[in-house]
Write a protein that holds these residues in place. Structure first.
Motif, PDB file in Angstrom:
ATOM      1  N   GLY A  84       0.806  -1.213   0.000  1.00  0.00           N
ATOM      2  CA  GLY A  84       0.000   0.000   0.000  1.00  0.00           C
ATOM      3  C   GLY A  84       0.839   1.264   0.000  1.00  0.00           C
ATOM      4  N   VAL A  85       1.819   1.338   0.887  1.00  0.00           N
ATOM      5  CA  VAL A  85       2.665   2.537   0.959  1.00  0.00           C
ATOM      6  C   VAL A  85       3.545   2.647  -0.282  1.00  0.00           C
ATOM      7  CG1 VAL A  85       4.530   3.668   2.233  1.00  0.00           C
ATOM      8  CG2 VAL A  85       2.620   2.660   3.472  1.00  0.00           C
ATOM      9  N   GLY A  87       2.895   1.445  -3.221  1.00  0.00           N
ATOM     10  CA  GLY A  87       2.021   1.810  -4.337  1.00  0.00           C
ATOM     11  C   GLY A  87       1.676   3.288  -4.323  1.00  0.00           C
ATOM     12  N   TRP A  88       1.408   3.818  -3.134  1.00  0.00           N
ATOM     13  CA  TRP A  88       1.140   5.251  -3.020  1.00  0.00           C
ATOM     14  C   TRP A  88       2.362   6.059  -3.437  1.00  0.00           C
ATOM     15  CZ3 TRP A  88       3.641   8.450   0.620  1.00  0.00           C
ATOM     16  CH2 TRP A  88       3.228   9.769   0.588  1.00  0.00           C
ATOM     17  N   MET A  89       3.539   5.627  -2.984  1.00  0.00           N
ATOM     18  CA  MET A  89       4.764   6.352  -3.350  1.00  0.00           C
ATOM     19  C   MET A  89       5.024   6.265  -4.847  1.00  0.00           C
ATOM     20  SD  MET A  89       7.288   5.297  -0.190  1.00  0.00           S
ATOM     21  CE  MET A  89       8.701   6.224  -0.773  1.00  0.00           C
ATOM     22  N   ASN A  91       2.880   6.062  -7.243  1.00  0.00           N
ATOM     23  CA  ASN A  91       1.911   6.810  -8.046  1.00  0.00           C
ATOM     24  C   ASN A  91       2.134   8.309  -8.004  1.00  0.00           C
ATOM     25  OD1 ASN A  91       0.460   4.698  -9.116  1.00  0.00           O
ATOM     26  ND2 ASN A  91      -0.892   4.557  -7.350  1.00  0.00           N
ATOM     27  N   ASP A  92       3.010   8.771  -7.161  1.00  0.00           N
ATOM     28  CA  ASP A  92       3.291  10.198  -7.065  1.00  0.00           C
ATOM     29  C   ASP A  92       4.505  10.528  -7.943  1.00  0.00           C
ATOM     30  OD1 ASP A  92       3.739  12.812  -6.358  1.00  0.00           O
ATOM     31  OD2 ASP A  92       3.709  12.449  -4.187  1.00  0.00           O
ATOM     32  N   GLY A 121       6.634   9.493   2.630  1.00  0.00           N
ATOM     33  CA  GLY A 121       6.233   8.090   2.678  1.00  0.00           C
ATOM     34  C   GLY A 121       7.354   7.137   3.037  1.00  0.00           C
TER      35      GLY A 121
END
Length: 183
Positions: A84-85, A87-89, A91-92, A121
C-alpha cells in the motif's frame, strides 16, 4: 475422561519444536515448512484430544494452530502495508523523480539515506516493514515459549499469567540477538 493430569503427549512437544523452528522462518525461508507441519500436526492433535476428552492436550494443540495462523495474518498485514505505501509512493510523480535521482546518484551512503528520509512516505514504509517483521518474529516465538513454559508448569498456555510477559521479553531478546550474532 483421560485428562486426570496435565500430561501432554510427545506429539504436542513435537508441535512446539516445529513452532520453535518456524519462529526463525524469516531468517531462512526453508523453515516455513515447519509452520505447515505444525499446523497439520496441531489440527490432528486437536481432533484426537477432543475425541479422547483430553482438554489440556486440546488446549495446547489449539494454541499451536492459532500461533501459525497468527503468524500468517501478521505476515499478510505487513505485506499489505508495504504494498500500500509503496504503491502510493509509486503513483506520485514527484516521489518517483526523487527516487530516480537517488538511484542514479553516486553520493556517499549517509547522504543517500538523508535524501531517502526526505522523500514523503519513506518513514512510513520503513516503520511498517520493521514493525511487521518484528511482530511476526517476536509474537510467534513468544507464543511458542509460552506454550512450552505452560507444559512445564502443568497448565494451559492461556492461563500462564504474568510469566507471559517474561516470555515476550525473552522473545524480543532472542529475535534481536540472533541477527546481531549472525551479522
Amino acid at each position: 475422561m483421560k485428562d486426570s493430569s496435565n500430561h501432554v503427549s510427545g506429539m504436542i512437544w513435537a508441535g512446539y519444536v516445529l513452532l520453535l523452528i518456524f519462529s526463525f522462518s524469516l531468517y531462512w525461508s526453508l523453515l516455513l515448512w515447519a509452520g505447515v507441519a505444525a499446523l497439520a500436526l496441531g489440527y490432528y492433535q486437536r481432533r484426537q484430544a477432543r475425541k479422547d476428552g483430553m482438554q489440556t492436550e486440546c488446549a495446547h494443540a489449539q494454541w499451536q494452530v492459532n500461533t501459525v495462523w497468527l503468524a500468517l495474518v501478521l505476515a499478510f498485514v505487513g505485506i499489505g502495508g508495504l504494498v500500500g505505501v509503496a504503491g502510493w509512493m509509486g503513483n506520485d510523480p514527484e516521489v518517483m523523480a526523487k527516487l530516480d535521482a537517488l538511484a542514479a546518484g553516486d553520493q556517499p551512503p549517509m547522504e543517500m539515506l538523508r535524501q531517502f528520509w526526505a522523500i514523503p512516505g519513506s518513514k512510513a514504509l520503513v516503520a511498517i516493514m520493521c514493525g511487521s517483521i518484528l511482530l511476526y518474529l517476536v509474537w510467534t516465538l513468544k507464543r511458542t515459549m509460552q506454550g512450552l513454559l505452560s507444559i512445564w508448569k502443568g497448565t494451559v498456555p492461556a492461563a500462564l499469567g504474568p510469566a507471559r510477559w517474561a516470555m515476550l521479553l525473552l522473545a524480543v531478546l532472542i529475535q534481536v540477538g540472533v541477527p546481531l550474532v549472525l551479522l
